[in-house]
Design a protein around this motif. Structure first.
Motif, PDB file in Angstrom:
ATOM      1  N   LYS A   1       0.869  -1.210  -0.111  1.00  0.00           N
ATOM      2  CA  LYS A   1       0.196  -0.037   0.061  1.00  0.00           C
ATOM      3  C   LYS A   1       0.842   1.149   0.009  1.00  0.00           C
ATOM      4  O   LYS A   1       1.972   1.313   0.529  1.00  0.00           O
ATOM      5  CB  LYS A   1      -1.119   0.105   1.163  1.00  0.00           C
TER       6      LYS A   1
ATOM      7  N   PRO B   1      -4.374   5.259  -4.765  1.00  0.00           N
ATOM      8  CA  PRO B   1      -4.960   4.430  -5.421  1.00  0.00           C
ATOM      9  C   PRO B   1      -3.885   3.436  -6.368  1.00  0.00           C
ATOM     10  O   PRO B   1      -2.656   4.164  -6.731  1.00  0.00           O
ATOM     11  CB  PRO B   1      -5.636   4.807  -6.414  1.00  0.00           C
ATOM     12  N   GLY B   2      -3.741   2.291  -6.512  1.00  0.00           N
ATOM     13  CA  GLY B   2      -2.898   1.312  -7.209  1.00  0.00           C
ATOM     14  C   GLY B   2      -1.962   0.576  -6.282  1.00  0.00           C
ATOM     15  O   GLY B   2      -1.297  -0.386  -6.622  1.00  0.00           O
TER      16      GLY B   2
ATOM     17  N   TYR C   1       1.600  -0.685  -4.778  1.00  0.00           N
ATOM     18  CA  TYR C   1       2.866  -1.113  -5.340  1.00  0.00           C
ATOM     19  C   TYR C   1       2.932  -2.597  -5.191  1.00  0.00           C
ATOM     20  O   TYR C   1       2.316  -3.282  -4.569  1.00  0.00           O
ATOM     21  CB  TYR C   1       3.891  -0.207  -4.714  1.00  0.00           C
ATOM     22  N   THR C   2       3.938  -3.109  -6.106  1.00  0.00           N
ATOM     23  CA  THR C   2       4.047  -4.701  -5.841  1.00  0.00           C
ATOM     24  C   THR C   2       4.928  -4.931  -4.593  1.00  0.00           C
ATOM     25  O   THR C   2       6.012  -4.362  -4.473  1.00  0.00           O
ATOM     26  CB  THR C   2       4.683  -4.887  -6.925  1.00  0.00           C
TER      27      THR C   2
ATOM     28  N   ASP D   1       8.025   0.936  -9.353  1.00  0.00           N
ATOM     29  CA  ASP D   1       7.265  -0.278  -8.797  1.00  0.00           C
ATOM     30  C   ASP D   1       7.955  -1.505  -9.562  1.00  0.00           C
ATOM     31  O   ASP D   1       7.895  -1.676 -10.734  1.00  0.00           O
ATOM     32  CB  ASP D   1       5.805  -0.124  -9.121  1.00  0.00           C
TER      33      ASP D   1
ATOM     34  N   ASP E   1       8.131  -5.188 -11.226  1.00  0.00           N
ATOM     35  CA  ASP E   1       7.064  -5.992 -11.668  1.00  0.00           C
ATOM     36  C   ASP E   1       7.207  -7.273 -11.545  1.00  0.00           C
ATOM     37  O   ASP E   1       8.118  -7.801 -12.620  1.00  0.00           O
ATOM     38  CB  ASP E   1       7.060  -5.526 -13.300  1.00  0.00           C
TER      39      ASP E   1
ATOM     40  N   HIS F   1       7.886  -0.622 -13.662  1.00  0.00           N
ATOM     41  CA  HIS F   1       7.060   0.594 -13.993  1.00  0.00           C
ATOM     42  C   HIS F   1       7.429   2.017 -13.151  1.00  0.00           C
ATOM     43  O   HIS F   1       7.645   2.003 -11.749  1.00  0.00           O
ATOM     44  CB  HIS F   1       5.739   0.345 -13.623  1.00  0.00           C
TER      45      HIS F   1
ATOM     46  N   TYR G   1       6.135   5.163 -12.181  1.00  0.00           N
ATOM     47  CA  TYR G   1       4.974   5.761 -11.971  1.00  0.00           C
ATOM     48  C   TYR G   1       5.280   7.236 -11.203  1.00  0.00           C
ATOM     49  O   TYR G   1       6.024   7.368 -10.247  1.00  0.00           O
ATOM     50  CB  TYR G   1       4.175   4.948 -10.865  1.00  0.00           C
TER      51      TYR G   1
ATOM     52  N   TYR H   1       2.558  10.457  -9.599  1.00  0.00           N
ATOM     53  CA  TYR H   1       1.381  10.814  -8.912  1.00  0.00           C
ATOM     54  C   TYR H   1       1.319  12.068  -8.748  1.00  0.00           C
ATOM     55  O   TYR H   1       2.111  12.831  -8.350  1.00  0.00           O
ATOM     56  CB  TYR H   1       1.179  10.199  -7.565  1.00  0.00           C
TER      57      TYR H   1
ATOM     58  N   ARG I   1      -2.473   8.796 -11.275  1.00  0.00           N
ATOM     59  CA  ARG I   1      -1.210   8.226 -11.485  1.00  0.00           C
ATOM     60  C   ARG I   1      -0.784   8.293 -12.989  1.00  0.00           C
ATOM     61  O   ARG I   1      -1.601   8.110 -13.873  1.00  0.00           O
ATOM     62  CB  ARG I   1      -1.733   6.634 -11.119  1.00  0.00           C
TER      63      ARG I   1
ATOM     64  N   ASP J   1       1.787   6.523 -15.973  1.00  0.00           N
ATOM     65  CA  ASP J   1       2.742   5.701 -15.989  1.00  0.00           C
ATOM     66  C   ASP J   1       3.919   6.016 -16.929  1.00  0.00           C
ATOM     67  O   ASP J   1       3.627   6.522 -18.325  1.00  0.00           O
ATOM     68  CB  ASP J   1       2.134   4.280 -16.809  1.00  0.00           C
TER      69      ASP J   1
END
Length: 332
Positions: free
Chosen positions: A129, A148-149, A151-152, A179, A181, A195, A197, A199, A210, A212
């Motif tokens: 989060k 929102p979104g 992270y991994t 982030d 992948d 990625h 990102y 914001y 967000r 990309d």
């Protein structure tokens, strides 16, 4: 100008005053700032107005229990890695040495809004989060909003990193996260692509859009420690990152500038790589970029000069560098 330094258990704070180019006067040095947490790992400092300074200390876990938290300090306070300390006299004194802890905070990056009482932090939570922490009264009370979104998260190991954060003069807040992948490219617990990102929030960190920024030409590159900067007029983005085509290659420094909404192309800034070939990680984790008032982007990075093998702590990353050189480059 404020500077914080840490050697795990001792935290120092220093300040200087600049009246103009080359006109710098030393002001203050606290060899032991006496902040509450017993350990500190990667602290940050941010400031605004006339001497309002905020030290963000990272215990590295949630074991520091003496910090303030609860209803009186806002829903953004609670057990977490980072604790915020405030000074209103340029760091000469710190009214509260216990600090206010940010709830469920992992890696964080703070920023203070100019000509305002707003202070922000953008943090992961070590579990996927992303949160924005917002104080509208100079760090006395904190709200928290989910970005929102997320992270991994790998659940330990891997290439999780810290976000970056910047506030423009008009109050717009920009953040970034590199982030990893793990769905499309991974080697064990380590991502082999990422990625990029960005914001943007225009309502004091409540809601975020967000973007990309991952470049098509380097979308398969392995990346680490990205940093976003925004030009003073908010029209141009700058991004710097350590990257390499494959895990067998050496890490190099890359950067780009772009307009908002434009897909970037990364440019290698130095033909000399920052590590030897096959290094598991980029050197240290210091890398940053910043626009000057004229709209030029400066990137500062480190190059490993000697490698050693150390216990990997279960992450599979056993090679480190204790010695580094520092370089910078500025766009034309």
């Amino acid at each position: 100008f404020y500077f914080v330094d840490t050697n795990v258990t001792d935290i120092t704070f220093s300040s200087w005053h600049a009246d103009g180019l080359g006109k710098i006067t030393f002001k203050n040095h606290l060899p032991l700032a006496a902040f509450g947490e017993p350990l500190d790992d990667r602290p940050w400092v941010t400031a605004h107005k006339d001497g309002h300074v905020f030290y963000f200390g990272n215990e590295g876990n949630t074991t520091y229990a003496a910090a303030h938290m609860g209803e009186a300090y806002g829903p953004g306070s609670g057990a977490g890695r980072y604790t915020v300390y405030a000074s209103t006299d340029g760091g000469l004194t710190w009214g509260d040495h216990l600090g206010i802890q940010l709830k469920d905070s992992g890696w964080c990056r703070p920023a203070a809004a100019p000509n305002s009482s707003y202070v922000y932090a953008l943090c992961g939570n070590d579990g996927g989060k992303l949160y924005s922490y917002v104080s509208k009264n100079d760090g006395l009370y904190w709200d928290r909003y989910e970005v929102p979104g997320g992270y991994t998260a790998f659940g330990g190991g891997g290439f999780e990193s810290y976000p970056t954060l910047q506030v423009l003069k008009d109050g717009t807040v920009w953040g970034s996260y590199l982030d990893p992948d793990k769905e499309n490219c991974r080697k064990g617990s380590v991502a082999t692509c990422s990625h990029m990102y960005a914001y943007r929030s225009t309502d004091h960190g409540r809601h975020w859009t967000r973007f990309d920024l991952t470049p098509k030409a380097q979308k398969s590159y392995q990346m680490e420690y990205g940093w976003l900067s925004v030009s003073p007029d908010g029209k141009k983005l700058g991004y710097a990152v350590y990257a390499r085509p494959t895990t067998k290659d050496a890490w190099s420094i890359y950067a780009t500038t772009m307009s908002v909404g434009q897909k970037p192309v990364l440019t290698k800034l130095d033909p000399v790589p920052v590590t030897q070939a096959g290094y598991p990680e980029a050197p240290g984790d210091f890398l940053m970029c910043a626009f000057d008032p004229a709209g030029k982007l400066t990137v500062t990075w480190t190059r490993a000069t000697q490698q050693i093998v150390v216990p990997d702590g279960g992450t599979g990353e056993g090679t480190r560098s204790l010695f580094r050189d520092i370089y910078s480059a500025t766009s034309k």
